[in-house]
Design a protein around this motif. Structure first.
Motif, PDB file in Angstrom:
ATOM      1  N   ASP A  41       0.836  -1.195   0.000  1.00  0.00           N
ATOM      2  CA  ASP A  41       0.000   0.000   0.000  1.00  0.00           C
ATOM      3  C   ASP A  41       0.874   1.249   0.000  1.00  0.00           C
ATOM      4  N   THR A  42       2.008   1.148   0.715  1.00  0.00           N
ATOM      5  CA  THR A  42       2.912   2.294   0.807  1.00  0.00           C
ATOM      6  C   THR A  42       4.348   1.802   0.670  1.00  0.00           C
ATOM      7  N   VAL A  43       5.175   2.654   0.086  1.00  0.00           N
ATOM      8  CA  VAL A  43       6.597   2.335  -0.012  1.00  0.00           C
ATOM      9  C   VAL A  43       7.197   2.266   1.397  1.00  0.00           C
ATOM     10  N   GLU A  44       6.655   3.080   2.286  1.00  0.00           N
ATOM     11  CA  GLU A  44       7.155   3.077   3.669  1.00  0.00           C
ATOM     12  C   GLU A  44       7.083   1.674   4.284  1.00  0.00           C
ATOM     13  N   GLU A  45       5.954   1.003   4.065  1.00  0.00           N
ATOM     14  CA  GLU A  45       5.803  -0.342   4.624  1.00  0.00           C
ATOM     15  C   GLU A  45       6.492  -1.389   3.756  1.00  0.00           C
ATOM     16  N   ARG A  73       1.085   9.053  -5.090  1.00  0.00           N
ATOM     17  CA  ARG A  73       1.823   9.012  -3.818  1.00  0.00           C
ATOM     18  C   ARG A  73       2.980   8.025  -3.882  1.00  0.00           C
ATOM     19  N   VAL A  74       2.677   6.829  -4.417  1.00  0.00           N
ATOM     20  CA  VAL A  74       3.722   5.805  -4.497  1.00  0.00           C
ATOM     21  C   VAL A  74       4.811   6.230  -5.481  1.00  0.00           C
ATOM     22  N   ALA A  87       7.051   8.540  -3.668  1.00  0.00           N
ATOM     23  CA  ALA A  87       7.868   7.823  -2.671  1.00  0.00           C
ATOM     24  C   ALA A  87       8.990   7.048  -3.349  1.00  0.00           C
ATOM     25  N   THR A 139       0.814   5.185   7.973  1.00  0.00           N
ATOM     26  CA  THR A 139       2.152   5.468   7.460  1.00  0.00           C
ATOM     27  C   THR A 139       2.316   6.973   7.286  1.00  0.00           C
ATOM     28  N   VAL A 140       3.540   7.432   7.474  1.00  0.00           N
ATOM     29  CA  VAL A 140       3.845   8.845   7.248  1.00  0.00           C
ATOM     30  C   VAL A 140       3.636   9.167   5.762  1.00  0.00           C
ATOM     31  N   GLU A 141       3.909   8.178   4.919  1.00  0.00           N
ATOM     32  CA  GLU A 141       3.737   8.392   3.477  1.00  0.00           C
ATOM     33  C   GLU A 141       2.311   8.832   3.152  1.00  0.00           C
ATOM     34  N   GLU A 142       1.330   8.156   3.771  1.00  0.00           N
ATOM     35  CA  GLU A 142      -0.064   8.529   3.512  1.00  0.00           C
ATOM     36  C   GLU A 142      -0.483   9.743   4.329  1.00  0.00           C
ATOM     37  N   ARG A 168       8.993   1.912  12.394  1.00  0.00           N
ATOM     38  CA  ARG A 168       8.912   2.344  11.000  1.00  0.00           C
ATOM     39  C   ARG A 168       8.494   3.811  10.920  1.00  0.00           C
ATOM     40  N   ALA A 198      10.475   7.133   9.547  1.00  0.00           N
ATOM     41  CA  ALA A 198       9.896   7.999   8.505  1.00  0.00           C
ATOM     42  C   ALA A 198       9.815   9.447   8.980  1.00  0.00           C
TER      43      ALA A 198
END
Lengths: 529, 529
Positions: A429-433, A481-482, A485, B430-433, B481, B485
């Motif tokens: 869902d997110t690059v962070e995860e 968003r992705v 990232a 997530t910080v990304e979202e 995580r 971030a």
């Protein structure tokens, strides 16, 4: 994006077959010679000890339960799709040679159309006379175009005959219910060498399976519990696929992998190439999932699970047969190659009897229940075809034993990807995860592409439900968003043109192809990526 | 982390009251004088026109439906908790003056213990003689300690008398079912000035409400559909809170906000301070949510919704009364201040009759159904108490009309945060979202803290279900995580010691406080952040 109007490229002449109705129709094109390997030596010994048995028309001895027509269908699809990608570099090399000629654009477009099925973006061709062709952008453009073609073909033509509502999926879903399961949820490892696990290795109609690939087959428990709740809710509310009171279960399968030819180097990277670690971690995840359901919900809520390993060199599977009380012995499994050898000379009926007896013999922790036994029999029979597939078309062992993916797929979706080593998939869902998975993918592609001075093609994808207002717009926002990232995380690659990104979305509520939104390829005039 | 053994700091002498059984017990401490404002002028006019009526014991005229005991309870809690935070800077200033004295450590610890209720980390105090006290770390440490104290107090002592299984929550849940709703799901704006919306403005037992704060009250539709599915599944499987066949609904409320005193500058930042835009966007989200349910599920699946606005200066609400067919007129609402004025001189019974008639009069699109009417009557009555609360204790208008939060809360959880302007909350996985929300928070705290040379305290929090194996470990991984971030995104602040982070997790399956895992404060010896 080129308008799609070409006819379906894969053959439509093959009638769908039911899970147990294996056809013996044979198509002989593209068959390769039989070669000897360790497995082949075993087979040879078998043949010696059992005396000779009739060779098939093409000179390859196939198992009596192998579906030759399915193997042909799948082979046709593999050649067709991988051909789309593998013709790109040769064509670009030809263009490179042509670029100084006066009628370059005409020749280039004719060549591209003939070889790749689409024309090139004029913007890039027209600039060639200044600084030479921008080969990196052109390469990424062609990969994205090929991806769009296969997505389009997949949803328009159903080349694997596995679409929802089709005969195969309906038959399989009935069969699944007969076995006592109302949902089949499979997590293979995200490794590209398992991307064909559903349609090829296990021979299941893709639409009848919930596939969630994760590195090391370590699926997300909270997410899977949510999926279970959604499944049960639908049974309560709409009696789909069957009423909630029917005593069927949710079946979760985890598929780990290993390499029989190079076990210490070509196994699962997430588990240090150790098959034992991979199996143990996947089993623990399955147990934790079941415990989560049992502890979080009342009234005897539970799930069934199954642990399977794939040998990525031969595509044969090993199944850890669960006892009726669901205990599993990690050290005991049934290797379908053993069944293959033991039943190669039998007729179909006799072979099936041996399968049952070998499963029961391998059930060290106790016999599985009747439904599970029936289901495992089917998986074994399906995998026999794939063992022959690898024998027929890949000389019993894949030449690309290591990574050889064509692009990286990032996001949620990619229902149309069913080929080994086509896609390195980072389900996120997110690059962070998902960064650890994505980092591995980028590392692989540095070796595959960047080392050859070619950019890394990344396809971002978010599926959405058009029934839900605003869902398409949110899917596009997720793509953007992705993209940001990825650009941030791999800034050096991106800024030097060595990483290109295509953003796509797809409506889950329609049986439609993915839709390209935009790409990082600079096309001021024409094109639509 | 200091061991928690202090007695509950808020008063336990007050018996819980049922939603409609408002007590007239009065506690006079901490009451402030009545001042005149525009709203007060209206009240004055009312009194003039209706003749005089008896002043209450403390000289403040309160509404007959106001719960004085609740107001006292809530005021005690507010003073207690905010006092924890607001005493930090004065104490640190005193320490600063003391730090060169020979018995500094003894004096410092005595002062801290007396004023703040905890001692300071020895590691920091002991270094003071070298380069002076590390005030920034000490400030962040104290904020984190105060946060841990309030979390501990909240879950141990239930200071707001709203815990699950308590009399108030059980009575309210019965009442909710009587109104025809089996779940109350509220999304206020994430603005810190609405953090007290549930417990103060609407006076609802916090455990009976699903709260999901989002910037601009724009809740996530996919996530809310999932919540709906979980709720319905529980009704089908466990008949909780009532059987699925009972004709009750899921009620979703969106709460936007505006400022009556400075409407063009102190309204909702996400909607450019326009109350009309905020209301319109929230209504669209509510409609989209209902449409998603109706289109995605069969058998008449639907939800009810309600749109409410809060005036962040006075805490009075306005309610857009929905017709029985759920149509809502954006331009028409019932302002509870109008009800307050119209009913101030009546007795309770007469006031309640006026409330009903004013609701029906404000229902421009058609009358609401009986259950919704009953529910709105209760909300109105509850809000009357809060209007008096602001009159009694905040001179009819909050002095901190703008942001004045004490720390930023990041993650999923914070069930214990129920005070206005205590926490800027970035509800995110997530910080990304969640970056846009978090950026706003950081900007606010640059003004609040960094401008005073104090660091920004960020508490990261992930709740988990201990029933689910491995969930605690995954929650800790999520914390780590998000910490990484945040450090990446605000590297300059973090590297200069102007941003400190505390990681916490909490078990949802137990009624236990949050658990501190670690912090970015460097404490080589002692302490446990």
């Amino acid at each position: 994006m080129t308008p799609r109007s070409s006819p379906c490229t894969t053959s439509r002449i093959l009638a769908p077959t039911a899970p147990r109705r294996k056809s013996s129709v044979l198509r002989s094109d593209d068959l390769t010679d039989h070669v000897t390997s360790s497995f082949e030596n075993d087979l040879h010994d078998q043949r010696e000890s059992h005396g000779s048995y009739p060779a098939s028309l093409d000179g390859i001895w196939l198992h009596p339960l192998t579906s030759r027509i399915d193997n042909q269908l799948l082979r046709g699809y593999e050649l067709d799709i991988k051909g789309h990608f593998d013709r790109i570099v040769p064509v670009l090399k030809q263009l490179s040679a042509l670029q100084k000629e006066p009628d370059f654009i005409t020749k280039a477009q004719a060549l591209a159309k003939a070889e790749l099925g689409f024309t090139m973006p004029l913007t890039i061709l027209e600039k060639a006379w200044v600084k030479g062709l921008d080969m990196r952008s052109l390469f990424a453009w062609c990969v994205f175009e090929a991806y769009e073609q296969i997505s389009d073909d997949f949803f328009r033509c159903d080349p694997l005959i596995g679409a929802e509502g089709g005969i195969r999926s309906e038959l399989f879903e009935s069969f699944l219910l007969e076995c006592g399961f109302h949902l089949l949820d499979i997590t293979p490892c995200a490794d590209g060498r398992l991307a064909h696990a559903i349609a090829y290795v296990l021979r299941l109609p893709f639409s009848s399976v919930r596939r969630r690939s994760h590195a090391g087959a370590l699926f997300d428990i909270e997410n899977t519990v949510s999926r279970w709740v959604k499944t049960e809710h639908l049974r309560y509310r709409e009696a789909k696929p069957n009423p909630a009171l029917a005593s069927t279960r949710y079946l979760k399968i985890a598929v780990y992998h290993f390499s029989s030819y190079d076990p210490h180097h070509k196994g699962c990277a997430a588990h240090g190439s150790s098959a034992a670690s991979a199996a143990s971690a996947a089993l623990m995840r399955l147990r934790d999932f079941r415990e989560s359901i049992e502890k979080s919900f009342c009234c005897g809520a539970s799930v069934d699970f199954l642990l399977i390993g794939i040998d990525t060199d031969t595509d044969s599977i090993r199944i850890h047969i669960p006892a009726e009380n669901s205990t599993v012995d990690l050290a005991a499994w049934l290797d379908v190659r053993d069944i293959y050898c033991a039943t190669l000379k039998l007729n179909a009926e006799a072979a099936r009897k041996v399968i049952v007896s070998m499963i029961l013999k391998a059930a060290r922790s106790g016999s599985p229940d009747e439904g599970m036994l029936k289901f495992i029999c089917q998986l074994v029979e399906n995998n026999l075809s794939q063992i022959d597939y690898v024998r027929q078309f890949h000389k019993s062992k894949y030449a690309d034993a290591d990574h050889a993916e064509r692009f990286i797929g990032v996001g949620i979706g990619f229902k149309e990807i069913h080929l080994r080593n086509l896609t390195y998939f980072a389900h996120l869902d997110t690059v962070e995860e998902g960064a650890p998975d994505l980092d591995v993918g980028i590392k692989i592609f540095k070796g595959l592409n960047v080392s050859r001075d070619l950019p890394i093609p990344v396809v971002v994808r978010f599926d959405y439900h058009s029934n839900v207002p605003g869902a398409r717009e949110r899917a596009i926002q997720d793509c953007n968003r992705v993209q940001r990232a990825i650009q941030d995380r791999y800034a050096e690659l991106y800024n030097s043109g060595m990483l290109h990104i295509l953003l796509t979305v797809r409506d889950r509520d329609q049986y439609s192809p993915s839709e390209a939104i935009k790409s990082t390829i600079d096309l001021v005039v024409g094109g639509s990526h």
